[in-house]
Design a protein around this motif. Structure first.
Motif, PDB file in Angstrom:
ATOM      1  N   MET A   1      -0.376   9.379   5.210  1.00  0.00           N
ATOM      2  CA  MET A   1       0.057  10.076   3.715  1.00  0.00           C
ATOM      3  C   MET A   1       0.680  11.184   3.874  1.00  0.00           C
ATOM      4  O   MET A   1       1.754  11.629   2.985  1.00  0.00           O
ATOM      5  CB  MET A   1      -1.498   9.886   3.136  1.00  0.00           C
ATOM      6  CG  MET A   1      -1.264  10.165   1.716  1.00  0.00           C
ATOM      7  SD  MET A   1      -0.160   9.278   0.722  1.00  0.00           S
ATOM      8  CE  MET A   1      -0.966   7.960   0.364  1.00  0.00           C
TER       9      MET A   1
ATOM     10  N   ASN B   1     -10.449   0.751   0.896  1.00  0.00           N
ATOM     11  CA  ASN B   1     -10.332  -0.396  -0.040  1.00  0.00           C
ATOM     12  C   ASN B   1      -8.676  -0.430  -0.429  1.00  0.00           C
ATOM     13  O   ASN B   1      -8.539  -1.119  -1.446  1.00  0.00           O
ATOM     14  CB  ASN B   1     -11.058  -0.375  -1.153  1.00  0.00           C
ATOM     15  CG  ASN B   1     -12.525  -0.557  -0.823  1.00  0.00           C
ATOM     16  OD1 ASN B   1     -12.862  -1.178  -0.001  1.00  0.00           O
ATOM     17  ND2 ASN B   1     -13.411   0.222  -1.605  1.00  0.00           N
ATOM     18  N   ARG B   2      -7.909   0.319   0.189  1.00  0.00           N
ATOM     19  CA  ARG B   2      -6.747   0.288  -0.247  1.00  0.00           C
ATOM     20  C   ARG B   2      -5.894  -0.848   0.331  1.00  0.00           C
ATOM     21  O   ARG B   2      -5.983  -1.190   1.620  1.00  0.00           O
ATOM     22  CB  ARG B   2      -6.062   1.691   0.028  1.00  0.00           C
ATOM     23  CG  ARG B   2      -4.772   2.091  -0.596  1.00  0.00           C
ATOM     24  CD  ARG B   2      -4.412   3.374  -0.376  1.00  0.00           C
ATOM     25  NE  ARG B   2      -3.119   3.973  -1.065  1.00  0.00           N
ATOM     26  CZ  ARG B   2      -1.872   3.684  -0.746  1.00  0.00           C
ATOM     27  NH1 ARG B   2      -1.881   3.228   0.464  1.00  0.00           N
ATOM     28  NH2 ARG B   2      -0.868   3.973  -1.648  1.00  0.00           N
ATOM     29  N   THR B   3      -4.993  -1.592  -0.428  1.00  0.00           N
ATOM     30  CA  THR B   3      -4.035  -2.528   0.053  1.00  0.00           C
ATOM     31  C   THR B   3      -2.676  -2.021   0.010  1.00  0.00           C
ATOM     32  O   THR B   3      -2.396  -0.894  -0.311  1.00  0.00           O
ATOM     33  CB  THR B   3      -4.095  -3.787  -1.011  1.00  0.00           C
ATOM     34  OG1 THR B   3      -3.756  -3.316  -2.132  1.00  0.00           O
ATOM     35  CG2 THR B   3      -5.379  -4.652  -0.739  1.00  0.00           C
ATOM     36  N   ARG B   4      -1.952  -2.790   0.686  1.00  0.00           N
ATOM     37  CA  ARG B   4      -0.552  -2.236   0.775  1.00  0.00           C
ATOM     38  C   ARG B   4       0.397  -3.499   0.061  1.00  0.00           C
ATOM     39  O   ARG B   4       0.281  -4.572   0.552  1.00  0.00           O
ATOM     40  CB  ARG B   4       0.096  -2.128   2.287  1.00  0.00           C
ATOM     41  CG  ARG B   4      -0.604  -0.811   2.800  1.00  0.00           C
ATOM     42  CD  ARG B   4      -0.601   0.300   2.146  1.00  0.00           C
ATOM     43  NE  ARG B   4       0.685   0.805   1.792  1.00  0.00           N
ATOM     44  CZ  ARG B   4       1.482   1.434   2.645  1.00  0.00           C
ATOM     45  NH1 ARG B   4       0.851   2.145   3.671  1.00  0.00           N
ATOM     46  NH2 ARG B   4       2.809   1.949   2.027  1.00  0.00           N
ATOM     47  N   MET B   5       1.637  -3.229  -0.340  1.00  0.00           N
ATOM     48  CA  MET B   5       2.515  -3.961  -0.790  1.00  0.00           C
ATOM     49  C   MET B   5       3.072  -4.595   0.269  1.00  0.00           C
ATOM     50  O   MET B   5       3.382  -6.041   0.516  1.00  0.00           O
ATOM     51  CB  MET B   5       3.488  -3.387  -1.927  1.00  0.00           C
ATOM     52  CG  MET B   5       4.624  -4.397  -2.244  1.00  0.00           C
ATOM     53  SD  MET B   5       5.741  -3.903  -3.614  1.00  0.00           S
ATOM     54  CE  MET B   5       6.553  -2.572  -2.602  1.00  0.00           C
ATOM     55  N   LYS B   6       3.780  -4.075   1.184  1.00  0.00           N
ATOM     56  CA  LYS B   6       4.325  -4.362   2.319  1.00  0.00           C
ATOM     57  C   LYS B   6       3.335  -4.441   3.583  1.00  0.00           C
ATOM     58  O   LYS B   6       3.115  -3.427   3.877  1.00  0.00           O
ATOM     59  CB  LYS B   6       5.536  -3.731   2.600  1.00  0.00           C
ATOM     60  CG  LYS B   6       6.763  -4.037   1.567  1.00  0.00           C
ATOM     61  CD  LYS B   6       7.610  -3.154   1.982  1.00  0.00           C
ATOM     62  CE  LYS B   6       8.915  -3.025   1.008  1.00  0.00           C
ATOM     63  NZ  LYS B   6       9.703  -1.823   0.797  1.00  0.00           N
TER      64      LYS B   6
ATOM     65  N   ASP C   1       4.339   3.555   8.389  1.00  0.00           N
ATOM     66  CA  ASP C   1       3.427   2.643   8.353  1.00  0.00           C
ATOM     67  C   ASP C   1       3.030   2.021   9.920  1.00  0.00           C
ATOM     68  O   ASP C   1       1.878   1.561   9.972  1.00  0.00           O
ATOM     69  CB  ASP C   1       4.101   1.335   7.668  1.00  0.00           C
ATOM     70  CG  ASP C   1       4.424   1.761   6.133  1.00  0.00           C
ATOM     71  OD1 ASP C   1       3.607   2.722   5.744  1.00  0.00           O
ATOM     72  OD2 ASP C   1       5.269   0.767   5.526  1.00  0.00           O
TER      73      ASP C   1
ATOM     74  N   ARG D   1      -4.009   7.959 -10.717  1.00  0.00           N
ATOM     75  CA  ARG D   1      -3.242   6.621 -10.116  1.00  0.00           C
ATOM     76  C   ARG D   1      -4.344   6.180  -9.258  1.00  0.00           C
ATOM     77  O   ARG D   1      -3.932   5.455  -8.662  1.00  0.00           O
ATOM     78  CB  ARG D   1      -1.704   6.882  -9.679  1.00  0.00           C
ATOM     79  CG  ARG D   1      -0.690   7.080 -10.573  1.00  0.00           C
ATOM     80  CD  ARG D   1       0.475   7.450 -10.207  1.00  0.00           C
ATOM     81  NE  ARG D   1       1.191   6.365  -9.678  1.00  0.00           N
ATOM     82  CZ  ARG D   1       2.433   6.372  -9.044  1.00  0.00           C
ATOM     83  NH1 ARG D   1       3.121   7.676  -9.024  1.00  0.00           N
ATOM     84  NH2 ARG D   1       2.944   5.232  -8.563  1.00  0.00           N
ATOM     85  N   CYS D   2      -5.737   6.577  -9.450  1.00  0.00           N
ATOM     86  CA  CYS D   2      -6.647   5.894  -8.630  1.00  0.00           C
ATOM     87  C   CYS D   2      -6.456   6.138  -7.185  1.00  0.00           C
ATOM     88  O   CYS D   2      -7.313   5.494  -6.718  1.00  0.00           O
ATOM     89  CB  CYS D   2      -6.794   4.527  -9.119  1.00  0.00           C
ATOM     90  SG  CYS D   2      -7.278   4.395 -10.711  1.00  0.00           S
ATOM     91  N   TYR D   3      -6.015   7.319  -6.704  1.00  0.00           N
ATOM     92  CA  TYR D   3      -5.927   7.384  -5.339  1.00  0.00           C
ATOM     93  C   TYR D   3      -7.242   8.031  -5.036  1.00  0.00           C
ATOM     94  O   TYR D   3      -7.713   8.857  -5.422  1.00  0.00           O
ATOM     95  CB  TYR D   3      -4.909   8.436  -4.846  1.00  0.00           C
ATOM     96  CG  TYR D   3      -4.769   8.682  -3.154  1.00  0.00           C
ATOM     97  CD1 TYR D   3      -4.566   7.491  -2.666  1.00  0.00           C
ATOM     98  CD2 TYR D   3      -5.141   9.667  -2.733  1.00  0.00           C
ATOM     99  CE1 TYR D   3      -4.311   7.816  -1.062  1.00  0.00           C
ATOM    100  CE2 TYR D   3      -5.294  10.097  -1.634  1.00  0.00           C
ATOM    101  CZ  TYR D   3      -4.661   8.965  -0.548  1.00  0.00           C
ATOM    102  OH  TYR D   3      -4.630   9.276   0.821  1.00  0.00           O
ATOM    103  N   ARG D   4      -7.901   7.601  -3.847  1.00  0.00           N
ATOM    104  CA  ARG D   4      -9.196   7.930  -3.345  1.00  0.00           C
ATOM    105  C   ARG D   4      -9.156   7.651  -1.859  1.00  0.00           C
ATOM    106  O   ARG D   4     -10.165   7.226  -1.247  1.00  0.00           O
ATOM    107  CB  ARG D   4     -10.192   7.297  -4.169  1.00  0.00           C
ATOM    108  CG  ARG D   4     -10.286   5.752  -4.040  1.00  0.00           C
ATOM    109  CD  ARG D   4     -10.955   4.987  -5.195  1.00  0.00           C
ATOM    110  NE  ARG D   4     -10.463   4.193  -6.111  1.00  0.00           N
ATOM    111  CZ  ARG D   4     -10.694   3.126  -6.519  1.00  0.00           C
ATOM    112  NH1 ARG D   4     -12.071   2.817  -6.521  1.00  0.00           N
ATOM    113  NH2 ARG D   4     -10.197   2.342  -7.118  1.00  0.00           N
TER     114      ARG D   4
END
Lengths: 265, 276, 287
Positions: free
Chosen positions: A157, A231-236, A136, A224-227
């Motif tokens: 990734m 526009n990806r967010t992160r939980m942490k 991260d 699971r909508c990975y593209r």
């Protein structure tokens, strides 16, 4: 294998563990650069104190970190011996055509200490930062460079997936090896060519399995909508805290000390 | 807009294959239902699973999810959020090195804000009863636990439909029970629509409706009782029935007065007691 | 050929924080020609146990005696032991690696150093034993076969070693009902034709109860039951407490018996149950 401490993570919740991974990566780099600024033994006092404090705060003993040196002992010895004989100067001792000089001894010891500090410093990073947090951190630090074509998200990734599948593939290797041994395969005897050939019944199934897994995983990720990173967010989300500020201030002192030792003394 | 998955005249052919894997399939899956799809290997049931959320698009015919056509590229991410798939191999669908990170993967892809992801991940792990495993690396979990992590990863995307492509095929009996009881709970308590693809008949017995596939076609459709009473037909396709159902069928053939649609041991005991 | 397991204990990674006891004082006697079912959950130790029988794992303590020879003694040729005790792993199709079916099945016999014509002879025989036609399949790539066929080719790869004891770890996992019945049927026929000792590892009582002579049950590293199916199923409560189901029809007969009906309970298959219930019903004048 169990001897290797470099790259291993020791779970914990110390002040050092809690630092933002970006802080730790930046400081580790700064530390490495500063080691090369130092030009005499006295200067090493600063990084040694720095490491000692960090080790104290992290709860991981210096002794444990030094164990990480064991697999690298050959490189360290080689560094010492090369410096010992190659540096010209006042001769202390003669071994055949080779001369041990006072300058060589000094230079050898100096280089070894630099190497040891380099290794201990970086292992402190990996010992206190889980691979996923490290990833991260790298992603976040590389993000500004994605505009100039650095694939920050993709690299992160890839690292995550590699980390995820290492245990799975190790288990698989063990299983296939045993299955072929049950059919009379022998992986441990014969000359180099024989041994390389004997790996074919292991490597082919492993590759096939890795490809199949990659195929499955790609489909599951897509489902699971990975593209990609857009526009990806992160939980942490990574957040700098007061601890990080302290760490940078401490690094400032280290830098000041190292630079002073070189240019002022 | 209809709340259902509608499969209309769907045919599917794999790129390198000369034969149709699916031949004129028509189905309607209504919101809230628990449907089991059974069929031998190669009957097209896994292919169908991948068509439900647009991983494959039909060669002929069309599939709509809540009115959205899977052939329309505009809809694809909306459809995949609405209809999630749990796959067969638990190892090959977990992306992250920590359980909760993996559950967060779907919502992260959807661009959900961090606080909301946290909430969804905790909820999802609660539902699959893996809360205490949130920080564990997936490779240390059992097969049944891994499969429940995969289910949590889908739940966190808040789908209406959950499609399960043989989720228990690689598990032992304990893992199978864990997964099936989770699936039942998702349907009964969370109101999720379930499409369970399986070749374990005792799992299909739990569904509201069973669809039987063979050689790319839907060949039977009905309640578990209706389907399993047709022992001869199922056996001809290469499928099993529960042992007691088969026993009831055989005994009827021998002239004993026993119901055709016995599914459980207790039902069988009830039928036999007056006769012995 | 007999195998005797004496006081076998196996500990993984002893002396580390990861230490775990996989097997604890296991004793087991497998007589020549017997057909055993080995049952237990994942992690019960059954996979660890079978890997000891051909020397892939070394005991922490205890002995494995194959045909009178302690296989972990110095000077024992393990390759010879592995030829005698054939082991088919779970998902054996994952070990296929050659370009053609023939080459893959020949891998084992070639490792034994057999002459070319002997190897061919064995490949033909092994493929025949798993119900595949040598002439039709030998030139095909194993990777273009169906899942069931791949598995049979992989099993043939072990049979080509002409083992005297054949161990199969979950040979039916992941197969559909027809594929499962085919594999189990072939194992039964194989045993009749070759007269070899067979150990079948399984999760499913229903699958094995109808074909084996004896059952051994593993639980948490110990062998908690062993004997004929009749003997083992008598301890229904003990089996249920470790989460192992007895066959549905056996369960049915026990419930009928509990209701005071005059039926035998040593019934493991649908056919046997049918016969037994008909007998009882006829006694009551109902059929």
């Amino acid at each position: 294998m169990r001897e290797i401490t470099i790259g291993q993570y020791i779970p914990g919740n110390s002040a050092i563990h809690r630092l933002d991974p970006r802080t730790k990566i930046i400081i580790t780099f700064a530390f490495m650069v500063l080691l090369f600024v130092i030009d005499d033994f006295a200067g090493y006092a600063f990084p040694i104190i720095f490491i000692a404090i960090a080790s104290l705060l992290s709860g991981i003993s210096v002794k444990y970190m030094l164990r990480g040196l064991r697999p690298l002992i050959v490189i360290i010895m080689l560094t010492f011996v090369l410096n010992l004989f190659m540096v010209k100067g006042r001769v202390i001792y003669e071994v055949g055509p080779l001369n041990v000089t006072y300058e060589g001894l000094y230079q050898g010891a100096f280089m070894v200490l630099r190497l040891v500090l380099l290794i201990v410093g970086t292992s402190l990073l990996t010992l206190t930062t889980s691979p996923i947090t490290l990833t991260d951190g790298i992603e976040s630090l590389l993000k500004p460079f994605s505009k100039v074509g650095v694939p920050a998200h993709e690299l992160a990734m890839m690292m995550t997936i590699a980390l995820r599948f290492i245990p799975t593939l190790m288990e698989e290797t063990d299983k296939i090896m045993k299955a072929q041994m049950a059919r009379g395969a022998d992986f441990s005897s014969g000359n180099m060519v024989k041994r390389a050939q004997s790996l074919v019944p292991l490597l082919v199934p492993l590759f096939i399995s890795a490809f199949r897994r990659a195929d499955d995983l790609a489909m599951a990720m897509e489902s699971r909508c990975y593209r990609g990173g857009e526009n990806r967010t992160r939980m942490k989300t990574l957040k700098m805290t007061r601890g990080d500020v302290f760490a940078f201030v401490a690094t400032g002192f280290l830098a000041a000390g190292c630079l002073a030792s070189r240019f002022l003394w | 807009m209809a709340a259902e998955i509608l499969v209309e005249g769907v045919c599917y052919q794999y790129p390198q294959s000369s034969e149709m894997a699916l031949k004129d399939v028509n189905l309607r899956i209504k919101k809230g239902e628990f449907i089991a799809i059974i069929g031998p290997n190669g009957s097209g049931k896994s292919t169908l699973a991948k068509l439900f959320n647009g991983l494959f698009v039909p060669t002929k015919g069309r599939i709509t999810v809540d009115g959205l056509d899977t052939r329309d590229k505009e809809n694809i991410w909306k459809i995949r959020q609405k209809a999630g798939i749990v796959f067969q191999n638990p190892d090959n669908q977990i992306v992250a090195t920590v359980v909760e990170e993996d559950v967060a993967f779907g919502p992260e892809n959807l661009g959900v804000p961090p606080d909301e992801i946290r909430k969804r991940v905790d909820e999802a792990l609660e539902i699959v009863e893996l809360k205490e495993y949130a920080q564990k690396p997936p490779h240390l979990l059992s097969g049944g636990q891994k499969q429940r992590v995969a289910i949590a990863g889908i739940i966190a995307m808040r789908p209406d439909y959950i499609i399960m492509d043989e989720p228990t095929a690689m598990l032992d009996p304990v893992g199978r029970k864990e997964v099936i009881s989770t699936v039942k709970r998702l349907n009964k308590e969370e109101g999720k629509t379930i499409v369970l693809i399986t070749h374990f008949m005792e799992e299909a017995v739990e569904a509201d409706k069973v669809i039987v596939m063979s050689e790319g076609r839907v060949v039977m459709e009905g309640t578990p009782r209706e389907i399993f009473s047709k022992v001869g037909k199922l056996k001809a396709i290469g499928l099993d029935v529960p042992q007691v159902t088969e026993l009831a069928h055989r005994l009827r053939g021998q002239g004993l007065a026993i119901r055709e649609d016995v599914l459980t041991i207790d039902e069988m005991v009830e039928c036999l007691c007056p006769l012995l | 050929m007999s195998i005797v397991v004496k006081n076998l204990t196996h500990i993984y990674m002893p002396g580390t924080p990861f230490e775990s006891v996989a097997l604890m004082d296991v004793n087991w006697i497998i007589e020549d020609g017997e057909f055993w079912g080995l049952i237990g959950h994942t992690g019960s130790g059954k996979s660890t146990l079978i890997q000891h029988l051909n020397g892939l794992l070394k005991p922490t303590s205890g002995e494995i005696i194959v045909d009178g020879v302690n296989i972990n003694e110095r000077g024992v040729n393990l390759r010879e032991i592995r030829q005698k005790v054939g082991l088919v792993f779970q998902y054996p199709e994952h070990q296929l690696f050659e370009e053609t079916v023939e080459k893959d099945v020949a891998f084992g016999p070639k490792n034994l150093g057999l002459p070319e014509d002997e190897v061919t002879e064995r490949v033909r025989e092994a493929l025949d034993l798993v119900g595949l036609k040598y002439d039709e399949i030998k030139e095909r790539s194993p990777f273009e076969l169906s899942g069931g066929q791949m598995r049979r080719v992989a099993i043939a790869g072990v049979l080509a070693m002409r083992p005297k004891v054949l161990i199969l770890d979950e040979p039916t996992v992941g197969l559909d009902p027809r594929g499962r019945d085919e594999i189990l049927g072939q194992i039964v026929r194989l045993r009749e034709r070759q007269n070899i000792t067979v150990i079948l590892v399984s999760h499913s009582m229903e699958d094995i109860a109808k074909i084996v002579d004896k059952i051994a049950v593993m639980h948490r590293g110990r062998m908690v039951e062993s004997g004929t199916p009749k003997q083992v199923f008598k301890n229904r409560e003990a089996l249920a407490s470790i989460g192992l189901d007895i066959p549905q029809v056996t369960h049915l007969m026990i419930k009928l018996k509990d209701k005071g009906k005059n039926v035998a309970t040593d019934v493991f298959t649908v056919e046997e149950a049918e016969a037994e219930i008909l007998r009882a019903a006829r006694g009551m004048g109902h059929a």
